[in-house]
Motif scaffolding. Structure first.
Motif, PDB file in Angstrom:
ATOM      1  N   ALA A 126     -16.266 -13.447  -8.941  1.00 51.95           N
ATOM      2  CA  ALA A 126     -16.486 -14.335  -8.123  1.00 51.95           C
ATOM      3  C   ALA A 126     -15.272 -15.321  -8.357  1.00 51.95           C
ATOM      4  N   ILE A 127     -14.813 -15.045  -9.235  1.00 51.78           N
ATOM      5  CA  ILE A 127     -13.881 -16.474 -10.261  1.00 51.78           C
ATOM      6  C   ILE A 127     -12.767 -16.445  -9.225  1.00 51.78           C
ATOM      7  N   LEU A 128     -12.442 -14.209  -8.989  1.00 56.13           N
ATOM      8  CA  LEU A 128     -11.182 -14.837  -8.034  1.00 56.13           C
ATOM      9  C   LEU A 128     -11.535 -15.591  -6.521  1.00 56.13           C
ATOM     10  N   CYS A 129     -11.405 -16.206  -6.012  1.00 58.14           N
ATOM     11  CA  CYS A 129     -11.831 -16.584  -5.004  1.00 58.14           C
ATOM     12  C   CYS A 129     -10.302 -16.219  -3.786  1.00 58.14           C
ATOM     13  N   LYS A 130     -11.256 -15.590  -2.671  1.00 60.75           N
ATOM     14  CA  LYS A 130     -10.089 -15.163  -2.266  1.00 60.75           C
ATOM     15  C   LYS A 130     -10.044 -16.538  -0.768  1.00 60.75           C
ATOM     16  N   VAL A 131      -9.125 -16.193  -0.048  1.00 60.54           N
ATOM     17  CA  VAL A 131      -8.655 -16.907   1.263  1.00 60.54           C
ATOM     18  C   VAL A 131      -9.285 -16.553   2.611  1.00 60.54           C
ATOM     19  N   SER A 132      -9.013 -15.253   2.409  1.00 60.18           N
ATOM     20  CA  SER A 132      -9.384 -14.151   3.262  1.00 60.18           C
ATOM     21  C   SER A 132     -10.042 -13.905   3.770  1.00 60.18           C
ATOM     22  N   LYS A 133     -10.490 -13.906   5.210  1.00 56.27           N
ATOM     23  CA  LYS A 133     -11.940 -12.912   5.822  1.00 56.27           C
ATOM     24  C   LYS A 133     -12.122 -12.176   5.341  1.00 56.27           C
ATOM     25  N   LEU A 134     -11.247 -11.049   5.671  1.00 56.12           N
ATOM     26  CA  LEU A 134     -11.388  -9.329   5.393  1.00 56.12           C
ATOM     27  C   LEU A 134     -11.291  -9.027   4.292  1.00 56.12           C
ATOM     28  N   PRO A 135     -11.650  -8.470   3.779  1.00 57.43           N
ATOM     29  CA  PRO A 135     -12.587  -7.808   2.300  1.00 57.43           C
ATOM     30  C   PRO A 135     -11.681  -7.100   1.590  1.00 57.43           C
ATOM     31  N   ALA A 136     -11.326  -7.566  -0.153  1.00 57.67           N
ATOM     32  CA  ALA A 136      -9.942  -7.303  -0.461  1.00 57.67           C
ATOM     33  C   ALA A 136      -9.537  -5.532  -1.047  1.00 57.67           C
ATOM     34  N   TYR A 137      -8.611  -5.267  -0.245  1.00 57.32           N
ATOM     35  CA  TYR A 137      -8.091  -3.744  -0.345  1.00 57.32           C
ATOM     36  C   TYR A 137      -7.295  -4.087  -1.177  1.00 57.32           C
ATOM     37  N   THR A 138      -6.618  -2.403  -0.461  1.00 57.21           N
ATOM     38  CA  THR A 138      -5.375  -1.909  -1.555  1.00 57.21           C
ATOM     39  C   THR A 138      -4.768  -0.223  -0.944  1.00 57.21           C
ATOM     40  N   PRO A 190     -19.911   3.125  -6.940  1.00 58.42           N
ATOM     41  CA  PRO A 190     -18.365   2.973  -6.830  1.00 58.42           C
ATOM     42  C   PRO A 190     -17.868   2.332  -8.263  1.00 58.42           C
ATOM     43  N   ARG A 191     -16.575   2.873  -7.688  1.00 58.21           N
ATOM     44  CA  ARG A 191     -15.766   3.681  -8.640  1.00 58.21           C
ATOM     45  C   ARG A 191     -15.135   2.286  -9.821  1.00 58.21           C
ATOM     46  N   GLY A 199      -8.535   1.039  -0.358  1.00 56.24           N
ATOM     47  CA  GLY A 199      -9.368   1.860  -0.771  1.00 56.24           C
ATOM     48  C   GLY A 199      -9.781   0.305  -0.940  1.00 56.24           C
ATOM     49  N   PHE A 200     -11.187  -0.094  -0.375  1.00 59.60           N
ATOM     50  CA  PHE A 200     -11.649  -1.606  -0.345  1.00 59.60           C
ATOM     51  C   PHE A 200     -12.542  -1.908  -1.945  1.00 59.60           C
ATOM     52  N   ILE A 201     -11.795  -3.288  -2.543  1.00 62.36           N
ATOM     53  CA  ILE A 201     -11.997  -3.628  -3.381  1.00 62.36           C
ATOM     54  C   ILE A 201     -13.068  -4.644  -3.812  1.00 62.36           C
ATOM     55  N   ASP A 202     -14.124  -4.466  -4.830  1.00 62.93           N
ATOM     56  CA  ASP A 202     -15.192  -5.759  -4.454  1.00 62.93           C
ATOM     57  C   ASP A 202     -14.084  -6.607  -5.957  1.00 62.93           C
ATOM     58  N   LEU A 203     -14.162  -7.961  -5.567  1.00 65.33           N
ATOM     59  CA  LEU A 203     -13.395  -9.096  -6.398  1.00 65.33           C
ATOM     60  C   LEU A 203     -14.997  -9.546  -7.451  1.00 65.33           C
ATOM     61  N   ARG A 253     -13.996  -3.156  -8.253  1.00 62.06           N
ATOM     62  CA  ARG A 253     -15.171  -1.807  -8.612  1.00 62.06           C
ATOM     63  C   ARG A 253     -14.324  -1.570  -6.968  1.00 62.06           C
ATOM     64  N   MET A 254     -14.046  -0.070  -7.187  1.00 65.10           N
ATOM     65  CA  MET A 254     -13.868   0.341  -5.584  1.00 65.10           C
ATOM     66  C   MET A 254     -15.292   0.701  -5.074  1.00 65.10           C
ATOM     67  N   SER A 255     -15.921   0.254  -3.249  1.00 64.78           N
ATOM     68  CA  SER A 255     -16.699   0.486  -3.196  1.00 64.78           C
ATOM     69  C   SER A 255     -16.779   1.409  -1.373  1.00 64.78           C
ATOM     70  N   LEU A 256     -15.418   1.578  -1.181  1.00 61.71           N
ATOM     71  CA  LEU A 256     -15.357   2.253   0.232  1.00 61.71           C
ATOM     72  C   LEU A 256     -13.846   3.191   0.373  1.00 61.71           C
ATOM     73  N   ILE A 257     -13.747   3.813   0.763  1.00 60.46           N
ATOM     74  CA  ILE A 257     -12.520   4.891   0.697  1.00 60.46           C
ATOM     75  C   ILE A 257     -11.874   4.693   2.747  1.00 60.46           C
ATOM     76  N   LEU A 258     -11.166   4.421   2.987  1.00 53.91           N
ATOM     77  CA  LEU A 258     -10.965   4.481   4.379  1.00 53.91           C
ATOM     78  C   LEU A 258      -9.662   4.655   4.701  1.00 53.91           C
ATOM     79  N   VAL A 259      -9.664   6.078   5.510  1.00 53.47           N
ATOM     80  CA  VAL A 259      -8.727   6.997   5.804  1.00 53.47           C
ATOM     81  C   VAL A 259      -8.030   7.159   7.374  1.00 53.47           C
TER      82      VAL A 259
END
Length: 538
Positions: A475-487, A525-526, A469-473, A456-462
């Motif tokens: 839980a099974i896709l474990c991230k190592v980054s402390k930053l939010p997932a984005y595209t 969220p989209r 776009g900030f993306i909610d992943l 789900r896309m929860s926020l757009i930063l311009v």
């Protein structure tokens, strides 16, 4: 009675698939028309005798009752209902058992016991493709289609029951099998399907690959499977114990999808859960008794000694496995010979590299080596979640991006970077992760490659250079980054995409937008579909 053309075709197709009807037709084809006609009439009477009783018990009027009131017209609704009801009530003669379970859960052992006792057909994904040019996967599905078609028209009882031996733990794997069932019109031609799920009483609820809470495979379940694979050793076609066995089984458990009610209703006529800690003969007995309860195979008769037969079949299977293990071990070189082979191989590799490498004391090599070491490992690949849906939406919706921002050719979410040696490359924005967890994450990604996830896309930063776009992943896709997932949704022509991370970092550190940057929270969220891929870099 007259029926519509579609109903008539369906009824004829169903009847011709029945062995007793097909045998009567075979007599006519061989030239004995009188005998064929007599047998056909006799068998049709037997088959159709079941329809009136079944219709009456379900509260429906029988064909005779309907026709006594008024003549049935061709294509009438009442005739259609009765014809379809007759098809549903006629006993089936073909049954497909789909086994679902991790490697080491005991599926193959149980399947072979059933094959020995019931003399049924077995289609296993573990069998080698015998040099088939199609490859093992295509060869498996080609054999499955052949066996299913054969079962629908079989005269002998042994061909009517078919067992599909494959993990089938993910929804995609089960969909592959269902597509083959649909290809041969399995349900329309009267075939029945039973799902046999290998479970453990201590399996608990958790998040699945789709981010939804469902029954998950627990640690004790995985431990039993691991122990069995280790005990089995080399007595298997291709799945052997190694140093990563625990991680491989855990990865398969994380990627497993529970069979929900919607999926079950789509293709299952019955479902049976068996506890994998039971002995293989006991599991086989449970399956046979459940088959007997369904009455799908009318002429299935079990004598009083069938439990003894299960035990004997299990002992024979254990003996065959032990012989296989012993024969394979005899072919293995001694530990000393094996170490010598490895040593010789490494020496040849080092010699080949030395022959093609420049002298180590060449001018300028030391500064270059120092610079390379300071730069750290070269990123050769990365795990990403590909969002093709984003690109198509932006291309369709003109004006969806700020003026001066152009959609990117590829929209994806970076999850983990890898060096040329396949080792994770962690940066300043990544959390501290121990080696064991990183190994587990990579193994799970390997098992989930090309799997689709709902995100789900929860926020757009311009910002003046980027639309992000900030993306909610899940839980099974474990991230190592402390930053939010984005595209990165779009960027100015002159923008360097590497700077997008700096924009996200600045926004997260300040916790708010600035004069150069503003955020657009999404009240709803989209939902998007993403595919986990491994992307290689030049």
């Amino acid at each position: 009675s007259s029926v519509s053309g579609k109903e008539e075709d369906l009824l004829i197709e169903y009847l011709l698939a029945r062995p007793e009807i097909e045998s009567a037709v075979a007599l006519a084809r061989e030239g004995d028309h009188d005998a064929g006609k007599a047998k056909l009439i006799e068998e049709l009477r037997k088959v159709l005798q079941t329809v009136p009783d079944a219709a009456a018990s379900s509260g429906k009027r029988t064909i005779e009752e309907e026709s006594s009131e008024q003549p049935l017209k061709k294509g009438s609704t009442a005739t259609g209902r009765l014809t379809m009801a007759a098809l549903e009530q006629l006993p089936s003669s073909s049954v497909c058992l789909i086994l679902v379970g991790l490697r080491g859960s005991g599926k193959t052992t149980v399947a072979k016991i059933l094959q020995e006792v019931l003399l049924c057909r077995l289609v296993s994904a573990d069998r080698p493709s015998q040099g088939d040019s199609k490859g093992p996967k295509k060869a498996f599905f080609a054999e499955l289609l052949h066996r299913l078609t054969e079962s629908l028209t079989a005269r002998d009882e042994s061909s009517r029951l078919l067992i599909v031996d494959r993990p089938n733990t993910t929804r995609a794997q089960r969909s592959d099998v269902v597509s083959v069932l649909q290809k041969c019109n399995w349900k329309k031609r009267g075939g029945k399907t039973m799902l046999v799920d290998f479970t453990h009483p201590n399996d608990t609820f958790g998040y699945g690959s789709d981010g939804q809470v469902s029954k998950r495979i627990g640690e004790q379940h995985c431990a039993i499977c691991q122990t069995r694979v280790e005990e089995r050793g080399c007595a298997h076609e291709h799945f052997f114990p190694d140093s990563k066995l625990k991680e491989r089984i855990a990865s398969a458990a994380r990627s497993a999808d529970t069979v929900d009610a919607t999926e079950e209703a789509a293709y299952c006529d019955a479902r049976l859960s068996v506890e994998l800690q039971m002995s293989p003969p006991e599991i086989a007995r449970r399956i046979i008794e459940r088959l007997k309860e369904t009455a799908w195979i009318p002429d299935m008769v079990l004598d009083e000694n069938f439990r003894d037969k299960l035990e004997v079949a299990w002992q024979a299977q254990s003996k065959a496995e032990a012989d296989w293990r012993e024969a394979t071990a005899a072919k293995q070189p001694s530990p000393e010979a094996f170490r010598n082979q490895i040593r010789e191989h490494l020496e040849k590799e080092h010699a080949a590299k030395a022959a093609h490498s420049p002298p180590s004391n060449a001018p300028g090599d030391a500064p270059a080596a120092a610079a390379a070491a300071a730069a750290g490992p070269v990123v050769a690949a990365s795990w990403r979640l590909e969002l093709k849906e984003v690109q198509s939406l932006l291309n369709q919706k003109k004006g969806g991006l700020p003026e001066g921002h152009r959609p990117l050719d590829n929209s994806d979410v970076l999850i983990l970077r890898l060096s040329s040696a396949g080792v994770p490359v962690l940066g300043p924005d990544d959390r501290e992760v121990d080696k064991e967890e990183l190994t587990s994450i990579i193994d799970s990604f390997e098992g989930l490659e090309n799997t689709e996830f709902e995100v789900r896309m929860s926020l757009i930063l311009v910002e003046e250079r980027f639309s992000i776009g900030f993306i909610d992943l899940p839980a099974i896709l474990c991230k190592v980054s402390k930053l939010p997932a984005y595209t990165v949704l779009g960027a100015a022509p002159s923008a360097d995409l590497a700077d997008a991370q700096l924009v996200v970092r600045e926004y997260m550190s300040s916790g708010k937008a600035s004069s150069k940057c503003y955020s657009i929270p999404m009240s709803e969220p989209r939902p998007l579909t993403g595919t986990l891929i491994k992307k290689y870099h030049d």
